[in-house]
Scaffold this motif. Sequence first.
Motif, mmCIF file in Angstrom:
data_model
loop_
_atom_site.group_PDB
_atom_site.id
_atom_site.type_symbol
_atom_site.label_atom_id
_atom_site.label_comp_id
_atom_site.label_asym_id
_atom_site.label_seq_id
_atom_site.Cartn_x
_atom_site.Cartn_y
_atom_site.Cartn_z
ATOM 1 N N ASN A 297 0.818 -1.208 0.000
ATOM 2 C CA ASN A 297 0.000 0.000 0.000
ATOM 3 C C ASN A 297 0.854 1.260 0.000
ATOM 4 O O ASN A 297 0.330 2.366 -0.057
ATOM 5 C CB ASN A 297 -0.930 0.019 1.220
ATOM 6 N N ASN A 298 2.171 1.063 0.065
ATOM 7 C CA ASN A 298 3.100 2.188 0.156
ATOM 8 C C ASN A 298 3.602 2.571 -1.232
ATOM 9 O O ASN A 298 4.320 1.806 -1.869
ATOM 10 C CB ASN A 298 4.278 1.793 1.061
ATOM 11 N N PRO A 299 3.253 3.758 -1.735
ATOM 12 C CA PRO A 299 3.662 4.130 -3.095
ATOM 13 C C PRO A 299 5.165 4.260 -3.268
ATOM 14 O O PRO A 299 5.696 3.991 -4.354
ATOM 15 C CB PRO A 299 2.956 5.475 -3.319
ATOM 16 N N SER A 300 5.864 4.654 -2.209
ATOM 17 C CA SER A 300 7.320 4.776 -2.310
ATOM 18 C C SER A 300 7.974 3.403 -2.431
ATOM 19 O O SER A 300 8.895 3.210 -3.237
ATOM 20 C CB SER A 300 7.870 5.513 -1.081
ATOM 21 N N ILE A 301 7.495 2.423 -1.626
ATOM 22 C CA ILE A 301 8.046 1.066 -1.736
ATOM 23 C C ILE A 301 7.815 0.529 -3.135
ATOM 24 O O ILE A 301 8.724 -0.052 -3.757
ATOM 25 C CB ILE A 301 7.409 0.131 -0.683
ATOM 26 N N HIS A 302 6.625 0.746 -3.672
ATOM 27 C CA HIS A 302 6.317 0.247 -5.010
ATOM 28 C C HIS A 302 7.180 0.925 -6.063
ATOM 29 O O HIS A 302 7.725 0.269 -6.962
ATOM 30 C CB HIS A 302 4.844 0.467 -5.336
#
Length: 425
Positions: free
Chosen positions: A221-226
């Motif tokens: 759910n984390n855009p930075s991780i993705h």
Amino acid sequence: MKGWINMLAKHGGTPVRTKNWVPAFISSEEFDDKEREYLLNVLQKRRVFRFYKKGLDDSEAAKLEQLYRERTKTKHALAVNSGTSSLVSALVGAGIGPGDEVIVPGYTYIATAAAVLIARAVPVIVEIDDTLTMDPKAFEAAITPYTKAVIPVHMRGTPCQMDEIMSTARKHNLLVIEDVAQANGGFYKGIALGGIGDAGCFSFQQYKVVTSGEGGMVVTNNPSIHARASVYHDCAMTFWGVENSTSVESFPGENYRMSEIQAALGLAQSSRIDSVVGRLREVKQTILKGIQSVQGIQLQRIPDPEGDVSYSLVFYLPDTRTAAEFSSHLTAEGIPNGTFQNNGFADRHIYVNWDYVLAKRGASATDTPWTCASYKGNVQYSKDMCPNTLDLLGRAISISLHQSMTEEDCMDAVEAIRKVASFIL
């Protein structure tokens, strides 16, 4: 039940079962016209590279990502070429690297620890408990000022104790990366495994519930991780202009891309996860009902029985010697099984056989995650560092289950277990 003939098969009696046991693979036994259709569709399109712009909106990998976003109720998904790649991409995506420690269980495929090392972090190995998954108390006890993340592994289809793990992780501001390689289709208290932590990592290797030969998936759910995982999984990712890969500063990556052929096979397979797991649960419950009253054996504790993927039946004997004897007799009765001694619990899944980890040996002799200037910790390894893990595995017997098992197959397992128990326990 058929009734026992005087004595155990090893002592000259009639074995409970003489037919072959279950197939080796869950996933590939499901191959049918759907897999053929999906694969032929890719060949007919003559487009096997995912990021070829012509037809990008019809990508099989994109469809597979959408399926896993929906299943795990996460906002982002990234298809990669292996389960190991998914772990590495998630770790790098989460900003984990040199100087960091990541806690892993002592019973998991070696790739879990290897992924930490590839990300240039240091794995810290902790005990499992009678669930065969990470002991939440051991996890908390292992936290140091250098701990950045924990990787709970849903081992052999069994959901980890995620309430306790998430509570501890949040208290200490740690990232949680779920290793769902062996538990695709599982749940914990109604939430799909992989969708509970900060990221979830799947494998589609042939021994898994879903296969594309090789392949993997990262959900978050984390855009930075993705975004960071997307960049890392493809050193040229920013050139394709895909989704939010340009939202973070570029950095060197690998080539972990999934092909359209892999994605098509994974898509066909993934469409029937619930059906396969549903049948596995029925099989396991049938056997459990037949052996739950057997004196002298302890059933594996399952944190959420309704979320168990159920392709493995595990029970414990009082000691290692009894487990070895029980296993030998059970095999003679026609029910193949595994113990720590006979490699049914494959060596590469037990920390004592992670030779390069215990030896602190990296790809470079002069610069490893343990010796790099950024690391200030002093993690130590030894083969006896997790005595509870070795005790549990030494007393455990595992029987592989399969969705094709009939009532007769289940009753054979029940009868054989009860027969051996009546003679040696």
